[in-house]
Design a protein around this motif. Structure first.
Motif, short mmCIF file in Angstrom:
data_model
loop_
_atom_site.label_atom_id
_atom_site.label_comp_id
_atom_site.label_asym_id
_atom_site.label_seq_id
_atom_site.Cartn_x
_atom_site.Cartn_y
_atom_site.Cartn_z
N VAL A 238 -50.86 -5.07 -19.09
CA VAL A 238 -49.67 -5.92 -18.96
C VAL A 238 -48.45 -5.06 -18.71
N ALA A 239 -48.30 -3.99 -19.51
CA ALA A 239 -47.13 -3.11 -19.36
C ALA A 239 -47.15 -2.42 -18.00
N LEU A 240 -48.32 -1.96 -17.56
CA LEU A 240 -48.41 -1.28 -16.27
C LEU A 240 -48.08 -2.23 -15.12
N MET A 241 -48.58 -3.47 -15.18
CA MET A 241 -48.30 -4.43 -14.12
C MET A 241 -46.82 -4.81 -14.12
N LEU A 242 -46.24 -4.92 -15.31
CA LEU A 242 -44.82 -5.24 -15.40
C LEU A 242 -43.99 -4.10 -14.79
N ALA A 243 -44.37 -2.88 -15.07
CA ALA A 243 -43.67 -1.73 -14.49
C ALA A 243 -43.80 -1.74 -12.97
N GLY A 244 -44.99 -2.08 -12.47
CA GLY A 244 -45.18 -2.14 -11.03
C GLY A 244 -44.36 -3.23 -10.38
N SER A 245 -44.23 -4.37 -11.08
CA SER A 245 -43.48 -5.50 -10.53
C SER A 245 -42.00 -5.19 -10.39
N PHE A 246 -41.45 -4.45 -11.34
CA PHE A 246 -40.02 -4.18 -11.34
C PHE A 246 -39.67 -2.80 -10.78
N ALA A 247 -40.67 -2.12 -10.22
CA ALA A 247 -40.42 -0.76 -9.72
C ALA A 247 -39.33 -0.74 -8.67
N SER A 248 -39.36 -1.71 -7.76
CA SER A 248 -38.38 -1.70 -6.66
C SER A 248 -36.97 -2.05 -7.12
N LEU A 249 -36.84 -2.60 -8.33
CA LEU A 249 -35.52 -2.96 -8.83
C LEU A 249 -34.79 -1.77 -9.44
N VAL A 250 -35.56 -0.77 -9.85
CA VAL A 250 -34.93 0.38 -10.52
C VAL A 250 -35.10 1.68 -9.75
N LEU A 251 -35.94 1.67 -8.71
CA LEU A 251 -36.18 2.88 -7.94
C LEU A 251 -36.02 2.58 -6.45
N PRO A 252 -35.63 3.56 -5.65
CA PRO A 252 -35.50 3.34 -4.21
C PRO A 252 -36.83 2.89 -3.60
N THR A 253 -36.77 1.83 -2.80
CA THR A 253 -37.97 1.31 -2.17
C THR A 253 -38.61 2.36 -1.26
N GLY A 254 -39.92 2.58 -1.44
CA GLY A 254 -40.64 3.54 -0.63
C GLY A 254 -40.61 4.96 -1.15
N SER A 255 -39.83 5.20 -2.22
CA SER A 255 -39.80 6.54 -2.79
C SER A 255 -41.13 6.83 -3.50
N PRO A 256 -41.48 8.11 -3.65
CA PRO A 256 -42.76 8.43 -4.31
C PRO A 256 -42.90 7.83 -5.72
N PRO A 257 -41.86 7.89 -6.58
CA PRO A 257 -42.03 7.26 -7.90
C PRO A 257 -42.26 5.74 -7.80
N GLU A 258 -41.53 5.09 -6.88
CA GLU A 258 -41.69 3.64 -6.73
C GLU A 258 -43.09 3.30 -6.23
N SER A 259 -43.59 4.06 -5.27
CA SER A 259 -44.94 3.83 -4.74
C SER A 259 -46.00 4.08 -5.81
N ALA A 260 -45.78 5.13 -6.61
CA ALA A 260 -46.75 5.44 -7.66
C ALA A 260 -46.80 4.33 -8.71
N LEU A 261 -45.61 3.82 -9.09
CA LEU A 261 -45.57 2.73 -10.07
C LEU A 261 -46.25 1.48 -9.53
N ARG A 262 -46.04 1.19 -8.26
CA ARG A 262 -46.69 0.03 -7.66
C ARG A 262 -48.21 0.19 -7.66
N LEU A 263 -48.68 1.40 -7.39
CA LEU A 263 -50.12 1.65 -7.41
C LEU A 263 -50.68 1.46 -8.81
N VAL A 264 -50.03 2.10 -9.79
CA VAL A 264 -50.50 1.99 -11.17
C VAL A 264 -50.38 0.56 -11.68
N GLY A 265 -49.39 -0.18 -11.16
CA GLY A 265 -49.17 -1.53 -11.61
C GLY A 265 -50.01 -2.59 -10.92
N SER A 266 -50.83 -2.19 -9.96
CA SER A 266 -51.73 -3.17 -9.34
C SER A 266 -52.77 -3.61 -10.36
#
Length: 443
Positions: A238-266
């Motif tokens: 739940v926490a990982l998916m939530l982090a993935g969902s909000f990654a683009s709100l707190v990190l630049p879209t397409g940046s490595p941290p944002e992409s990594a969070l989206r992957l982990v949050g799938s």
């Protein structure tokens, strides 16, 4: 009749035949769905060379997600039960709410756990707790399961960051924070009515005993894991998916941290991570051997085969309905009606849901139709998001994967699944629409 009316009649006839094959002929739901899907595809005019390809496309798209989610979620659930973690959570929840209000406790848990996860993910995560809690309080499993399913369904359909609700909020120009606030304001009382209150009335009236084919079994009693570590393991995906969902709100879209969070949050990666963590927190740390954990993993997957197959072919049936033009016929019929935009959004989503069996498809399609009307209607876009979501869960039946998940996991007859799950979903839809209209009238 016009072409659209003929398509609607043909689709309705296909659904009736499907129900008759399952209920009267006692045909396996999977076989019945395949037969009716292929027959309907031919009747509505899909070219013969495309019939099987269309059906397989729907099955493949669903199974690509469902099979992994159900499998990994079932493994995590098995670890939760075999370690005694489910018993620990159930006992703690009952202690907080009291045994007479265990159904309210389960609804609350589902509303929280379901916020960032798909319905089926939350379902397979919470099913072991449902059985354990029902056993502890001496209740019919559906007395606990229906409030759980209602809570998951409400947040899945109405509350961002669920993808369909997020898409609706963006397309309608709704404020995300206000959408979540309105969704919870309307969704919580809706879940109360369709969950605990309805379950207390309908469960004593179910005609057949439950005989769940996938009910978890538990070994001899042993020292239970701590409540904190158990909940942390359960909520890790739940926490990982939530982090993935909000990654683009707190990190630049397409940046490595944002992409990594989206992957982990799938969902698949998040559940896989939780399974691996559970092998330690609920397995090795509890004294289980790697061989025992492997056996648990292998044994728990066999009962999910039929569930996964039925969900997949149900999606194939929905794909045939869409490819055959039934969805377009529904949209055309709804567009001719002169209705308030809130009701129109609900109605289009409801008709598409009935036709395709997918809440996500119903919402995504409805958004494209209703979005141009938002600025002309004067209605708060946040309420349109909720109305669309409410329509997308109405009248769950044989072409909806959720219908089969509830039926197979709890061993219900077709009739009892309709009386419990289908009516529960319809109550969610109707109650949420009424509350949305009420809020709209006040604002």
């Amino acid at each position: 009749m016009s072409g659209g009316a003929v398509l609607l009649v043909e689709a309705l006839a296909a659904i009736v035949i499907l129900i008759m094959l399952i209920v009267r002929v006692q045909l396996s739901p999977a076989i019945a769905l395949i037969l009716v899907s292929l027959g309907l595809a031919w009747v509505v005019g899909i070219p013969p060379a495309e019939i099987v390809r269309t059906f397989e496309g729907g099955v493949g798209n669903a199974l690509g997600h469902i099979a992994l989610v159900v499998g990994l979620g079932t493994i995590l659930g098995r670890m939760l039960v075999q370690s005694g973690g489910a018993e620990r959570i159930a006992g703690t929840i009952v202690g907080w709410f009291g045994a007479p209000r265990a159904d309210w406790a389960m609804m609350t848990v589902a509303l929280v756990v379901g916020l960032p996860v798909f319905f089926e993910v939350g379902f397979v995560l919470l099913v072991p707790i449902v059985f354990t809690l029902a056993r502890q309080v001496g209740a019919h499993p559906m007395r606990i399961a229906l409030p759980m399913a209602a809570g998951l369904s409400v947040v899945h359909a109405m509350v961002p960051p669920h993808p369909a609700a997020m898409l609706a909020a963006q397309s309608y120009g709704a404020d995300l924070g206000l959408t979540i606030a309105f969704a919870l304001l309307i969704g919580v009382p809706t879940a109360m009515v369709a969950g605990p209150l309805y379950a207390r009335w309908i469960v004593p009236r179910l005609t057949g005993p439950t005989s769940p084919s996938t009910a978890p079994t538990q070994e001899a009693p042993r020292e239970l894991p701590g409540f904190g570590v158990t909940v942390a393991t359960l909520l890790l995906p739940v926490a990982l998916m939530l982090a993935g969902s909000f990654a683009s709100l707190v990190l630049p879209t397409g940046s490595p941290p944002e992409s990594a969070l989206r992957l982990v949050g799938s969902p698949v990666v998040a559940l896989l991570a939780a399974v691996l963590v559970s092998y330690w927190t609920l397995g090795l740390a509890r004294g289980l051997s790697l061989e025992t954990i492997r056996d648990y993993t292998n044994d728990c997957l066999a009962p999910t085969a039929m569930i996964t197959l039925v969900v997949g072919v149900g999606a194939g049936f929905g794909k045939v309905l869409t490819a055959g033009g039934v969805s377009d016929a529904i949209i055309a019929a709804a567009a001719q009606a002169h209705l308030p935009v809130v009701v129109l959004a609900w109605l289009i989503a409801a008709l598409l849901r009935i036709a395709t069996g997918s809440a996500t498809v119903a919402m995504a399609t409805t958004v494209g139709i209703v979005a141009p009307l938002v600025t002309l209607s004067g209605t708060r876009p946040e309420l349109l998001v909720i109305a669309t979501g409410a329509g997308s869960v109405v009248l769950s039946h044989v072409n909806d994967g959720g219908f089969w998940l509830v039926k197979e996991y709890f061993g219900l007859s077709m009739a009892d699944t309709v009386r419990s799950w289908t009516v529960c979903e319809t109550l969610i839809s109707v109650v949420a629409l009424i509350l949305t209209l009420g809020v709209s009238a006040v604002l």
